[in-house]
Every structure is written in structure tokens, then in C-alpha cells.
Design a protein around this motif. Sequence first.
Motif, PDB file in Angstrom:
ATOM      1  N   UNK A  68       0.830  -1.201   0.000  1.00 38.12           N
ATOM      2  CA  UNK A  68       0.000   0.000   0.000  1.00 38.12           C
ATOM      3  C   UNK A  68       0.869   1.256   0.000  1.00 38.12           C
ATOM      4  N   UNK A  69       0.256   2.385  -0.357  1.00 37.06           N
ATOM      5  CA  UNK A  69       0.905   3.691  -0.300  1.00 37.06           C
ATOM      6  C   UNK A  69       0.349   4.468   0.886  1.00 37.06           C
ATOM      7  N   UNK A  70       1.224   5.095   1.666  1.00 39.21           N
ATOM      8  CA  UNK A  70       0.791   5.842   2.848  1.00 39.21           C
ATOM      9  C   UNK A  70       1.449   7.213   2.841  1.00 39.21           C
ATOM     10  N   UNK A  71       0.730   8.212   3.377  1.00 39.98           N
ATOM     11  CA  UNK A  71       1.238   9.573   3.451  1.00 39.98           C
ATOM     12  C   UNK A  71       1.477   9.944   4.909  1.00 39.98           C
ATOM     13  N   UNK A  72       2.722  10.285   5.244  1.00 42.03           N
ATOM     14  CA  UNK A  72       3.087  10.751   6.574  1.00 42.03           C
ATOM     15  C   UNK A  72       3.203  12.272   6.538  1.00 42.03           C
ATOM     16  N   UNK A  73       2.591  12.950   7.521  1.00 45.29           N
ATOM     17  CA  UNK A  73       2.594  14.404   7.566  1.00 45.29           C
ATOM     18  C   UNK A  73       3.171  14.863   8.893  1.00 45.29           C
ATOM     19  N   UNK A  74       4.199  15.716   8.817  1.00 44.44           N
ATOM     20  CA  UNK A  74       4.814  16.315   9.989  1.00 44.44           C
ATOM     21  C   UNK A  74       4.396  17.782  10.034  1.00 44.44           C
ATOM     22  N   UNK A  75       3.734  18.199  11.142  1.00 46.70           N
ATOM     23  CA  UNK A  75       3.179  19.547  11.247  1.00 46.70           C
ATOM     24  C   UNK A  75       3.730  20.256  12.473  1.00 46.70           C
ATOM     25  N   UNK A  76       3.902  21.575  12.368  1.00 44.60           N
ATOM     26  CA  UNK A  76       4.356  22.402  13.479  1.00 44.60           C
ATOM     27  C   UNK A  76       3.245  23.386  13.824  1.00 44.60           C
ATOM     28  N   UNK A  77       3.070  23.653  15.118  1.00 46.22           N
ATOM     29  CA  UNK A  77       1.936  24.469  15.565  1.00 46.22           C
ATOM     30  C   UNK A  77       2.074  25.931  15.185  1.00 46.22           C
ATOM     31  N   UNK A  78       3.275  26.474  15.249  1.00 42.36           N
ATOM     32  CA  UNK A  78       3.446  27.902  15.016  1.00 42.36           C
ATOM     33  C   UNK A  78       4.844  28.164  14.470  1.00 42.36           C
ATOM     34  N   UNK A  79       4.929  29.120  13.561  1.00 42.49           N
ATOM     35  CA  UNK A  79       6.215  29.490  12.971  1.00 42.49           C
ATOM     36  C   UNK A  79       6.360  31.007  13.071  1.00 42.49           C
ATOM     37  N   UNK A  80       7.290  31.468  13.884  1.00 41.78           N
ATOM     38  CA  UNK A  80       7.539  32.903  14.022  1.00 41.78           C
ATOM     39  C   UNK A  80       8.863  33.319  13.390  1.00 41.78           C
ATOM     40  N   UNK A  81       9.782  32.368  13.278  1.00 45.09           N
ATOM     41  CA  UNK A  81      11.072  32.625  12.648  1.00 45.09           C
ATOM     42  C   UNK A  81      11.372  31.481  11.691  1.00 45.09           C
ATOM     43  N   UNK A  82      12.450  31.633  10.946  1.00 52.09           N
ATOM     44  CA  UNK A  82      12.786  30.621   9.951  1.00 52.09           C
ATOM     45  C   UNK A  82      13.066  29.275  10.613  1.00 52.09           C
ATOM     46  N   UNK A  83      12.352  28.241  10.146  1.00 51.35           N
ATOM     47  CA  UNK A  83      12.521  26.892  10.640  1.00 51.35           C
ATOM     48  C   UNK A  83      12.611  25.942   9.457  1.00 51.35           C
ATOM     49  N   UNK A  84      12.990  24.702   9.758  1.00 53.71           N
ATOM     50  CA  UNK A  84      13.086  23.686   8.708  1.00 53.71           C
ATOM     51  C   UNK A  84      12.521  22.373   9.219  1.00 53.71           C
TER      52      UNK A  84
END
Length: 354
Positions: A205-221
Motif C-alpha cells: 500500500x501507499x501511505x502519506x506521513x505528515x509532519x506539522x508544526x503548531x506555530x512558525x515565528x522565525x525561519x525553521x526547517x
Amino acid sequence: MGSDVTLSCTISRLSDTVSLHWKSRDSSQQDNTDEIHLNNTVYLIARHVGAENQNLYTWEVQENDSIVLTGNTNVDVDQNLLNKIYTLYRPGTNHSELDLICEALSELNETKWTWRSSQFQNQEKEIASTIRSQPIDVNRTYFENRLVPTLGNFNDRSFSVRIVPVLFDDAGVYTCSLGSYKFVTIKLTTVKVTAEPSDTVTEGDTITLTCSVSDVTESMRLAWINSDGKTVGEKILNGGNREEKSLRLIVQKADRGRGNWICALFYQNTPKVLIPYYLKVNMRARPLPDIWIVTVLGYLLVKLVVAVGLICCLKRMNRKSNSGNPHKATGNETDDAQDAVALQTLNSDTDLRP
């Protein structure tokens, strides 16, 4: 005191027999650290440094599991929290913890912790409060039983509470105040991982993993890292209003033994949050042959063997009869007649329906 620190150890060349490691010199504090290996560098994320003297660490270079080089690192901790503002990063998992540390001398004024959610930034809510030598009053409206005080009574100095576990929606600003005066402010940024269609998939099967961040105030990666420590996907976040604060990883044809990934949040190229994700892959069930097909094929095969054997026997008997009686008809006419009888018998036997 109470903030996080990331330590790094880099080697010029990393062969298959050499490895890098970090460890706390206080074994009881090992649970407050995370280690990640990227290329020739090993990082150690130490949470809440300074609390309970957890500021002593050791790096090691090992070759064939033997230590060949080592060194100690001490983290200088500022104990004065007056007017301090710092940011903590936490994964939204069942094993994450957040210590809200407030070391303040307060003899008469009420001391309290307030929370301003990232989703409702204009609403500041009181979550805990106390007066000198009185029990700490915890408001469980927003965190229920996940919010607990570290001490039963306020001892005129330490007024700290803990959230266990941390959820993604706990992101926001936490402030410890003495009366109307703000003492220390902690900004919490949370990260979570979700999977679609589910946490458990079938092989192929194919699966999608999603990594999310709650808030971004400065440059992040945001980055996805595989089990070999290699980056397989990354995204730079700059804090735009319409910016999607997540990174997707599409895993094609999920295969057994390849279900380990790490979601990492970097701030100024320094890792702040690591979320290991273990994808559960079930073996695909192999379809069983249709029982009716097997039965019919077996029946026809038996009949065919019987028919061939019958024809061979009749031919053998015919040859013996001709050799004993030279006046009997010979040639193809007799053979054809006997073959016709055998075939007629076969047709009558096989004219059946399963």
C-alpha cells in the motif's frame, strides 16, 4: 534554567567501525535527552537544563565498540529567571513532558501560571495559582489531569507545574506572574506526525506521513529522515500567514522492514524536536485457489488417466489376439472399432457436471 540546549559532536570522517555518542553523567537524567545522528555529527537535545543539576554531559568516539576518545561538556546555567523569555519545542506524543519552572521569591503576592493558546491568542487563561505556604490550586478546565504541580505547597520560591503528556493543541505562551508583574515567559511550539490512511498498512500500500508544526515565528526547517540517517525530504518555513506549516512524505508500496522514519524540526540548523515514527506493515494475504476449480480439474485428470489406460489395455489385448489367431481380421478396422468403444465409454463417463 529550564530551557533546552542542543549539543553537537562532529568527526572529520566516519567509517563503518566508528560511532559517536552523547550521554549524561547523571544516569537518572538520561530520559530527558534525545540523540540523533546526521552525517558525521551526533546531536544531543537536553531538556530543562539546570533543573536538578542536569548540566553535565560526556561525548565519546567508539571504534569497534571500544571507547578511543572522550571528553566532558558542562553547560553554564543562569539561575535567575527574572524577565526571562525562552522557547521550548515539544512533540505531541504520549511520552512528552513540559516542565513550567518558576523560581521566584514571593512573600505576600499571589503567584500564578497563565496560558495564552496559539489558536486563541487574545485569551489568557489562568491554569494554576497559589499564595505563600498554601496548597497549589490547579485549574483542570483546559488540561484536565495532564496538569500537575511538582510540589504540594508553594515553598516561597519554587512554583512549578508539569504537563504530561503534551498535546499538539497545548502550544502557546505560558507566563509565571507575581501579582501583576510578569516574572518568566515560556513559548511552547509543538510538532506532531499523522498518517493516512492509518498507522497500520498492508504490504504494497501507499501511505502519506505528515509532519506539522503548531506555530512558525522565525525561519525553521522540517525534515524527514530515514533509518540510515539520510534526509529524504525537507521544507523551509518562514512564518507566512498563508504558509502551510507541514511536510508530507509519501511512502510508495510500504515494505516490511522499511517503516522507520524521523520527523525533525530545525531552528537555525539546530535540531529542536525529533519524532521517531514506526510504520506497522502487515503481510498481504495470499488468495487461495477456488475449491471448485481444484475439484473439477482433479476429476478430469483422473478420468483422462483412466481413459488412456483403457485404450492401452485394449490395444495390447488386440495384438495378443491377432498373434494367436491368424484367420481373425487384422489391420486398422479392428483397432478402430476397439478405440471407438473406449472413446464412447470415456464420453459417457466425463459427461458429468460438478
